[in-house]
Design a protein around this motif. Structure first.
Motif, PDB file in Angstrom:
ATOM      1  N   GLU A 249      43.953  36.929  46.610  1.00  0.00           N
ATOM      2  CA  GLU A 249      43.620  37.078  45.445  1.00  0.00           C
ATOM      3  C   GLU A 249      44.017  38.412  44.807  1.00  0.00           C
ATOM      4  N   SER A 250      44.838  38.499  43.989  1.00  0.00           N
ATOM      5  CA  SER A 250      45.120  39.716  43.042  1.00  0.00           C
ATOM      6  C   SER A 250      44.324  39.968  41.872  1.00  0.00           C
ATOM      7  N   ARG A 251      44.244  41.218  41.672  1.00  0.00           N
ATOM      8  CA  ARG A 251      43.122  41.811  40.454  1.00  0.00           C
ATOM      9  C   ARG A 251      41.947  41.029  40.904  1.00  0.00           C
ATOM     10  N   SER A 252      41.270  41.407  41.925  1.00  0.00           N
ATOM     11  CA  SER A 252      39.852  41.105  42.366  1.00  0.00           C
ATOM     12  C   SER A 252      39.451  42.195  42.964  1.00  0.00           C
ATOM     13  N   SER A 253      38.171  41.800  43.687  1.00  0.00           N
ATOM     14  CA  SER A 253      37.295  42.942  44.168  1.00  0.00           C
ATOM     15  C   SER A 253      37.161  42.501  45.612  1.00  0.00           C
ATOM     16  N   LEU A 254      37.355  43.375  46.654  1.00  0.00           N
ATOM     17  CA  LEU A 254      37.188  43.122  47.874  1.00  0.00           C
ATOM     18  C   LEU A 254      35.550  43.055  48.283  1.00  0.00           C
ATOM     19  N   ILE A 255      34.850  44.228  47.774  1.00  0.00           N
ATOM     20  CA  ILE A 255      33.513  44.169  47.854  1.00  0.00           C
ATOM     21  C   ILE A 255      32.827  42.908  47.159  1.00  0.00           C
ATOM     22  N   ALA A 256      33.052  42.398  46.018  1.00  0.00           N
ATOM     23  CA  ALA A 256      32.439  41.388  45.607  1.00  0.00           C
ATOM     24  C   ALA A 256      32.774  40.045  46.400  1.00  0.00           C
TER      25      ALA A 256
ATOM     26  N   PHE B  26      49.428  50.610  46.259  1.00  0.00           N
ATOM     27  CA  PHE B  26      48.887  49.161  45.632  1.00  0.00           C
ATOM     28  C   PHE B  26      47.279  49.119  45.656  1.00  0.00           C
ATOM     29  N   GLY B  27      46.858  50.267  45.941  1.00  0.00           N
ATOM     30  CA  GLY B  27      45.554  50.733  45.799  1.00  0.00           C
ATOM     31  C   GLY B  27      44.581  50.512  47.168  1.00  0.00           C
ATOM     32  N   SER B  28      43.026  50.839  47.366  1.00  0.00           N
ATOM     33  CA  SER B  28      42.725  51.046  48.462  1.00  0.00           C
ATOM     34  C   SER B  28      42.282  49.592  49.080  1.00  0.00           C
ATOM     35  N   PHE B  29      41.831  48.661  48.471  1.00  0.00           N
ATOM     36  CA  PHE B  29      41.556  47.246  48.903  1.00  0.00           C
ATOM     37  C   PHE B  29      42.620  46.661  49.475  1.00  0.00           C
ATOM     38  N   PRO B  30      43.839  46.653  48.902  1.00  0.00           N
ATOM     39  CA  PRO B  30      45.065  45.849  49.404  1.00  0.00           C
ATOM     40  C   PRO B  30      45.230  46.511  50.854  1.00  0.00           C
ATOM     41  N   ALA B  31      45.028  48.022  50.903  1.00  0.00           N
ATOM     42  CA  ALA B  31      45.405  48.850  51.933  1.00  0.00           C
ATOM     43  C   ALA B  31      44.359  48.243  53.259  1.00  0.00           C
ATOM     44  N   ILE B  32      43.165  48.105  52.799  1.00  0.00           N
ATOM     45  CA  ILE B  32      42.143  47.465  53.641  1.00  0.00           C
ATOM     46  C   ILE B  32      42.735  46.415  54.210  1.00  0.00           C
ATOM     47  N   ARG B  33      42.900  45.397  53.208  1.00  0.00           N
ATOM     48  CA  ARG B  33      43.518  44.138  53.629  1.00  0.00           C
ATOM     49  C   ARG B  33      44.499  44.228  54.853  1.00  0.00           C
ATOM     50  N   THR B  34      45.513  45.133  54.435  1.00  0.00           N
ATOM     51  CA  THR B  34      46.675  45.275  55.339  1.00  0.00           C
ATOM     52  C   THR B  34      46.312  45.568  56.591  1.00  0.00           C
TER      53      THR B  34
ATOM     54  N   VAL C  68      37.023  52.074  35.730  1.00  0.00           N
ATOM     55  CA  VAL C  68      37.134  50.682  34.550  1.00  0.00           C
ATOM     56  C   VAL C  68      37.844  49.588  34.924  1.00  0.00           C
ATOM     57  N   ASP C  69      39.202  50.050  35.585  1.00  0.00           N
ATOM     58  CA  ASP C  69      39.876  48.601  35.921  1.00  0.00           C
ATOM     59  C   ASP C  69      39.193  47.879  36.826  1.00  0.00           C
ATOM     60  N   TYR C  70      38.577  48.464  37.788  1.00  0.00           N
ATOM     61  CA  TYR C  70      37.929  47.903  38.934  1.00  0.00           C
ATOM     62  C   TYR C  70      36.770  47.120  38.374  1.00  0.00           C
ATOM     63  N   MET C  71      35.975  47.688  37.245  1.00  0.00           N
ATOM     64  CA  MET C  71      34.676  46.656  36.946  1.00  0.00           C
ATOM     65  C   MET C  71      35.491  45.548  36.028  1.00  0.00           C
ATOM     66  N   LEU C  72      36.449  45.796  35.380  1.00  0.00           N
ATOM     67  CA  LEU C  72      37.119  44.614  34.514  1.00  0.00           C
ATOM     68  C   LEU C  72      37.440  43.636  35.574  1.00  0.00           C
ATOM     69  N   ASP C  73      38.300  44.104  36.626  1.00  0.00           N
ATOM     70  CA  ASP C  73      38.648  42.882  37.574  1.00  0.00           C
ATOM     71  C   ASP C  73      37.607  42.399  38.236  1.00  0.00           C
ATOM     72  N   SER C  74      36.202  42.934  38.611  1.00  0.00           N
ATOM     73  CA  SER C  74      35.213  42.332  39.157  1.00  0.00           C
ATOM     74  C   SER C  74      34.638  41.412  38.116  1.00  0.00           C
ATOM     75  N   VAL C  75      34.568  41.827  36.786  1.00  0.00           N
ATOM     76  CA  VAL C  75      33.821  41.102  35.991  1.00  0.00           C
ATOM     77  C   VAL C  75      34.736  39.841  35.583  1.00  0.00           C
ATOM     78  N   PHE C  76      36.005  39.801  35.573  1.00  0.00           N
ATOM     79  CA  PHE C  76      36.702  38.587  35.222  1.00  0.00           C
ATOM     80  C   PHE C  76      37.036  37.890  36.205  1.00  0.00           C
TER      81      PHE C  76
ATOM     82  N   SER D 113      42.340  27.753  39.934  1.00  0.00           N
ATOM     83  CA  SER D 113      43.611  28.436  40.144  1.00  0.00           C
ATOM     84  C   SER D 113      43.433  29.660  41.341  1.00  0.00           C
ATOM     85  N   LYS D 114      42.174  30.152  41.353  1.00  0.00           N
ATOM     86  CA  LYS D 114      42.006  30.973  42.466  1.00  0.00           C
ATOM     87  C   LYS D 114      41.935  30.397  43.878  1.00  0.00           C
TER      88      LYS D 114
END
Length: 314
Positions: A173-180, A71-79, A212-220, A294-295
């Motif tokens: 939130e899905s498709r987000s940034s934990l750091i942000a 699922f990605g490192s950020f969802p793993a950290i949340r878990t 790149v995916d992480y940057m796009l998620d963070s921007v949007f 919606s968030k």
């Protein structure tokens, strides 16, 4: 247990022996008040099996969780944060490129109530040249477009207290940034500088595509900068098209333009082109505001609540 160390694991089987040794040493430095929460994020190697064997030999509490897929490192950290049972929490990488001693500094600051969240910032890194260049460009764009308070070296590890952890886990939130999200929450923040170590085992799974995916998620997810850019371009384009349209109209009247239909075509293209950009920006603004709602992020976050009941004798 007072301290919980959360570690996402993905393709780290080669570094597991060093990781276990580092955790044993860390538990000793923390006077035996530590637990480790290891989250294997759908790793295709033998990370889970090796960890399952290793945790049977340690003398401190360990939780070993496995995601059903990657699922990605950020969802793993949340878990891991959700499963952790300590009073203070620290996140570290399984490849040990961030020194484990850094988490001891995190826990010291958190225990002394110096802050609610402590963030590790890279002041130097022993990575290959191209990796350093790519990382520098990535974090510069991150600071410019997403989080202006982001340290120049970026953030990979952090620690926090229970209040901050609970608020962070509420932001689902899905498709987000934990750091942000860490910076969005605010709270009392402290930065700890460190030197990123050279990777000793394996190859990083943090590929260019994932960056790149992480940057796009963070921007949007955190800024409407692209929409505001469209509005600015549209407004500027409309102004320029009006000025050019006036020049073309004058040239047509004065006889400088003799091609039939040229003036009318240019006027339509210039004016409609600028108005299209402006219209897209305006429509995007409404879409962004609907997306923000919606968030369902809270309008405000309370970090401290003190009460005086008025019953004390004076």
């Amino acid at each position: 247990m007072k301290y919980s160390v959360v570690i996402p694991v993905y393709k780290n089987e080669a570094s597991i022996p060093r990781l276990i040794d580092a955790l044993v040493s860390m538990n000793r430095d923390l006077n035996g008040h530590m637990e480790a929460v290891l989250v294997v994020d759908g790793s295709p190697d033998r990370s889970f099996e090796l960890l399952r064997e290793a945790i049977a030999t340690v003398d401190f509490p360990v939780q070993l969780l496995a995601h059903s897929r990657n699922f990605g490192s950020f969802p793993a950290i949340r878990t891991g944060l959700a499963a952790a049972r300590g009073e203070f929490y620290g996140v570290m990488a399984a490849d040990l490129q961030e020194p484990p001693e850094l988490l001891v500094q995190f826990f010291t600051a958190l225990s002394a109530d110096e802050c609610d969240v402590v963030i590790g910032t890279r002041i130097a890194r022993n990575d290959p040249l191209m990796s350093r260049i790519a990382s520098s460009m990535f974090w510069q764009l991150y600071r410019k477009l997403v989080v202006h308070e982001m340290p120049e070296g970026g953030v990979d590890v952090f620690g926090c207290n229970r209040v901050f952890r609970d608020q962070l886990l509420k932001l689902e939130e899905s498709r987000s940034s934990l750091i942000a999200l860490i910076f969005w929450l605010g709270f009392r923040r402290k930065l700890c500088g460190y030197e990123r170590q050279l990777r000793q085992e394996g190859v990083s799974a943090w590929t260019f595509r994932k960056k790149v995916d992480y940057m796009l998620d963070s921007v949007f997810a955190f800024t409407d900068y692209p929409i505001r850019l469209l509005i600015r371009l549209g407004a500027f384009g409309s102004l320029v098209s009006i000025l050019l349209g006036i020049l073309i109209l004058i040239a047509r009247i004065s006889g400088a333009i003799t091609v039939p239909g040229y003036a009318a075509t240019m006027l339509v293209v210039l004016v409609l082109g600028g108005l299209n950009l402006l219209g897209l920006g305006l429509v995007g603004t409404y879409a962004w505001r609907a997306y923000e709602n919606s968030k369902q992020r809270p309008l405000a976050v309370v970090s401290m609540w003190l009460k005086n009941t008025g019953d004390a004798d004076v």
